[in-house]
Design a protein around this motif. Sequence first.
Motif, short mmCIF file in Angstrom:
data_model
loop_
_atom_site.label_atom_id
_atom_site.label_comp_id
_atom_site.label_asym_id
_atom_site.label_seq_id
_atom_site.Cartn_x
_atom_site.Cartn_y
_atom_site.Cartn_z
N LEU A 58 0.79 -1.23 0.00
CA LEU A 58 0.00 0.00 0.00
C LEU A 58 0.82 1.28 0.00
CD1 LEU A 58 -2.83 -0.97 2.55
CD2 LEU A 58 -2.76 -1.29 0.07
N LYS A 59 2.01 1.24 0.62
CA LYS A 59 2.80 2.46 0.78
C LYS A 59 3.14 3.16 -0.54
CE LYS A 59 5.09 5.49 3.17
NZ LYS A 59 4.37 6.49 4.00
N PRO A 60 3.58 2.43 -1.59
CA PRO A 60 3.90 3.11 -2.85
C PRO A 60 2.71 3.86 -3.45
CG PRO A 60 4.87 0.93 -2.82
CD PRO A 60 3.94 1.00 -1.64
N LEU A 61 1.52 3.26 -3.35
CA LEU A 61 0.34 3.93 -3.88
C LEU A 61 -0.06 5.13 -3.03
CD1 LEU A 61 -1.90 0.92 -5.00
CD2 LEU A 61 -0.84 2.64 -6.46
N GLU A 62 0.09 4.98 -1.73
CA GLU A 62 -0.22 6.11 -0.84
C GLU A 62 0.73 7.28 -1.10
OE1 GLU A 62 0.07 4.21 2.92
OE2 GLU A 62 -2.03 3.52 2.92
N THR A 63 1.99 6.96 -1.38
CA THR A 63 2.98 8.00 -1.68
C THR A 63 2.62 8.72 -2.99
OG1 THR A 63 4.73 6.80 -0.55
CG2 THR A 63 5.41 8.47 -2.16
N LEU A 64 2.22 7.94 -4.01
CA LEU A 64 1.79 8.53 -5.27
C LEU A 64 0.58 9.43 -5.09
CD1 LEU A 64 2.10 5.72 -7.98
CD2 LEU A 64 3.15 7.98 -8.05
N LYS A 65 -0.37 8.97 -4.29
CA LYS A 65 -1.58 9.76 -4.02
C LYS A 65 -1.22 11.09 -3.37
CE LYS A 65 -5.87 9.64 -1.34
NZ LYS A 65 -6.74 8.84 -0.44
N ILE A 114 0.50 14.48 -13.45
CA ILE A 114 -0.63 13.84 -12.75
C ILE A 114 -1.09 12.61 -13.53
CG2 ILE A 114 -3.02 14.13 -12.00
CD1 ILE A 114 -2.38 17.10 -11.51
N THR A 115 -1.18 12.77 -14.86
CA THR A 115 -1.57 11.64 -15.70
C THR A 115 -0.53 10.53 -15.61
OG1 THR A 115 -2.76 13.10 -17.22
CG2 THR A 115 -2.09 10.93 -18.06
N GLN A 116 0.72 10.92 -15.58
CA GLN A 116 1.80 9.93 -15.46
C GLN A 116 1.68 9.15 -14.15
OE1 GLN A 116 5.71 11.66 -15.63
NE2 GLN A 116 6.75 9.68 -15.62
N ALA A 117 1.19 9.83 -13.12
CA ALA A 117 1.02 9.14 -11.83
C ALA A 117 0.02 8.00 -11.94
CB ALA A 117 0.57 10.15 -10.77
#
Length: 315
Positions: A264-271, A283-286
């Motif tokens: 979960l941490k990588p996605l939370e960091t991206l968010k 933002i689209t690249q994210a």
Amino acid sequence: YGWPDEEVLLLVASLMVLGEISLMMDGALVPIDKAYEPITTPAKRRKIVVIKRQTTDPKAVQDARSLGKELFHEMGPDGEDALFSFAQNKLKGWQTSLSGYKPLADTGSYPGKDEISDGLVLVRKLLACDSSYKFIELFNSQKADLLHLADNYSDLEQFYEHQKPTWEKLRKAFERFQLNRLELERENQAGPALARMQQILAAPSPYSLIKEAEGLITTVGTVNTTLVTARRTETTRKIDNLLVKLTAEVDAAAGDAGLRAGCLKPLETLKSHVQTEESLAHITQAESEALKEYDAASDRIEEFVRKLTEGLPKE
């Protein structure tokens, strides 16, 4: 020289101090601080040529006085020496201001580079005149150039003393909007406003246009904020959906805290990054990065389950 030495010394020294005469000996002017010996030495005194000060025609003085009023918006004193001092002091003020503006103008990001350089050349030439006669003669002969400089100086002073903060705000906003330039140019309101910002920043003399800056920044900024907010919202929603799916997968696999954090941490960091990102492209690249992180997390969960099933040590 029929006068006693003391009277000659006193008279000549007084006239030299007043600037009414100059002394020349052997083809060279005698500085006032070195005049004592030639005046008091009979052999040298016979070689001295007394040069009377060259005075300016009264009409030329009045012409210079009138020109000074046009340039400085103030009538100078009525007298050659006083007018000379007045005009030079005003020009020195111009020189100080223009020299202060020059470093910014030389960067190319602020207007007036050529006008400042040309103005300083003209002012220095006038300030180099060491007599009122030479100065007034040159001053009057440069009337057209001086009037042109006065117009430029008024614009430059207004810009660098008052308009510069607005100009810098316009520059920074335009630079910030370049992140989303392609998207903004497609918008009916933002596109023309962004183009107008560029025109003002590139104008050789933008002084009368700077009043448009605040309205243009607001127009483009409003559209930019709307686009960025919408893109952030959509991307955040997609990342949240992936987080929900991953959470369910971790729960289904009876994953431990290490597996949960790793997934979960990588996605939370991206968010979190998306919430502060100003670039629509980033933002689209994210979103693409989030899908990659989701796939990697799914593989990790599968590996966790495989090891758990086989009774192997978990990472």
